[in-house]
Design a protein around this motif. Structure first.
Motif, PDB file in Angstrom:
ATOM      1  N   UNK A  70     -67.348  -0.360 -14.866  1.00 40.38           N
ATOM      2  CA  UNK A  70     -66.354  -0.203 -14.079  1.00 40.38           C
ATOM      3  C   UNK A  70     -65.657   0.778 -14.584  1.00 40.38           C
ATOM      4  N   UNK A  71     -65.446   0.278 -15.761  1.00 40.35           N
ATOM      5  CA  UNK A  71     -64.527   1.001 -16.925  1.00 40.35           C
ATOM      6  C   UNK A  71     -64.747   2.690 -16.617  1.00 40.35           C
ATOM      7  N   UNK A  72     -63.846   3.009 -16.939  1.00 40.85           N
ATOM      8  CA  UNK A  72     -63.450   4.669 -17.188  1.00 40.85           C
ATOM      9  C   UNK A  72     -62.240   5.352 -17.636  1.00 40.85           C
ATOM     10  N   UNK A  73     -61.910   6.191 -18.402  1.00 37.74           N
ATOM     11  CA  UNK A  73     -60.911   6.313 -18.599  1.00 37.74           C
ATOM     12  C   UNK A  73     -60.280   7.965 -18.743  1.00 37.74           C
ATOM     13  N   UNK A  74     -59.144   7.737 -18.616  1.00 40.77           N
ATOM     14  CA  UNK A  74     -58.871   9.793 -18.585  1.00 40.77           C
ATOM     15  C   UNK A  74     -58.275  10.649 -19.957  1.00 40.77           C
ATOM     16  N   UNK A  75     -59.522  11.586 -19.906  1.00 37.48           N
ATOM     17  CA  UNK A  75     -59.287  12.194 -20.973  1.00 37.48           C
ATOM     18  C   UNK A  75     -57.481  12.964 -21.066  1.00 37.48           C
ATOM     19  N   UNK A  76     -56.550  12.282 -21.189  1.00 34.93           N
ATOM     20  CA  UNK A  76     -55.389  13.539 -21.797  1.00 34.93           C
ATOM     21  C   UNK A  76     -55.006  14.118 -22.030  1.00 34.93           C
ATOM     22  N   UNK A  77     -55.706  13.745 -23.018  1.00 33.50           N
ATOM     23  CA  UNK A  77     -55.716  15.425 -24.489  1.00 33.50           C
ATOM     24  C   UNK A  77     -57.211  15.629 -24.908  1.00 33.50           C
ATOM     25  N   UNK A  78     -57.664  15.420 -24.497  1.00 33.08           N
ATOM     26  CA  UNK A  78     -59.191  16.196 -24.794  1.00 33.08           C
ATOM     27  C   UNK A  78     -59.682  15.806 -26.000  1.00 33.08           C
ATOM     28  N   UNK A  79     -59.210  15.126 -26.412  1.00 30.75           N
ATOM     29  CA  UNK A  79     -59.579  14.478 -27.687  1.00 30.75           C
ATOM     30  C   UNK A  79     -58.512  14.168 -28.471  1.00 30.75           C
ATOM     31  N   UNK A  80     -57.571  15.512 -28.529  1.00 28.80           N
ATOM     32  CA  UNK A  80     -56.635  15.362 -29.903  1.00 28.80           C
ATOM     33  C   UNK A  80     -55.677  14.979 -29.381  1.00 28.80           C
ATOM     34  N   UNK A  81     -55.141  14.441 -31.187  1.00 33.93           N
ATOM     35  CA  UNK A  81     -54.300  13.414 -31.976  1.00 33.93           C
ATOM     36  C   UNK A  81     -53.104  12.980 -30.310  1.00 33.93           C
ATOM     37  N   UNK A  82     -52.723  11.897 -30.949  1.00 33.64           N
ATOM     38  CA  UNK A  82     -51.778  11.729 -29.578  1.00 33.64           C
ATOM     39  C   UNK A  82     -50.917  11.147 -30.160  1.00 33.64           C
TER      40      UNK A  82
END
Length: 170
Positions: A70-82
């Motif tokens: 059931x785990x999901x994630x939200x790709x807020x920056x599409x892999x860029x450094x945060x």
């Protein structure tokens, strides 16, 4: 209060209150990391997801189980450094869109993901805050939100804790 992970066949996160007293403000912190690219390997394709989960109040003698299916994630920056100061933390929600999001949640690839526990916090019946991390229980709230993309765990399943209140078990 304790927590652990199992892997059979999928990763599951367990949180258990074996006390005869309820606990309040329970939260658990864990993380996942995996690679989503092709054979050319790019660091932009590495996903690091923070799961900062607010469980709220936990009943006495209860185990909560969170299944990685059931785990999901939200790709807020599409892999860029945060910047860790910009990380947003949400409690679990129905899978969909986090507030203000223009994209939907993505599935965590079970076969490639590695998960690790960070710690948990809670308040006892007297309102005293506790932190459990690295096999130690300390008084106070010592956990900080994790840096990474936003994670969602679905809805934890609650079940009776094994051996709770039974004095014949050690």
């Amino acid at each position: 209060m304790s927590f652990w992970m199992t892997e059979s066949p999928r990763v599951q996160v367990h949180v258990v209150n074996r006390s005869l007293d309820p606990v309040a403000s329970a939260k658990i912190f864990f993380h996942g990391i995996w690679y989503e690219g092709d054979e050319s390997f790019s660091s932009d394709d590495v996903r690091a997801v923070a799961f900062d989960v607010w469980l709220g109040d936990l009943a006495p003698c209860t185990e909560w189980v969170m299944d990685s299916a059931e785990f999901k994630y939200f790709p807020a920056t599409h892999g860029a450094a945060q910047d860790p100061d910009d990380v947003q933390v949400f409690p679990w929600t129905d899978v969909g869109k986090p507030p203000g999001a223009s994209e939907t949640w993505r599935e965590v690839p079970e076969h490639d993901a590695t998960f690790g526990m960070t710690g948990m916090g809670f308040s006892d019946r007297n309102g005293i805050k506790w932190t459990r991390a690295s096999r130690q229980l300390t008084q106070g709230d010592h956990l900080k939100s994790l840096a990474g993309m936003i994670g969602d765990i679905g809805t934890p399943q609650a079940r009776p804790a094994v051996g709770c209140g039974d004095e014949s078990t050690s």
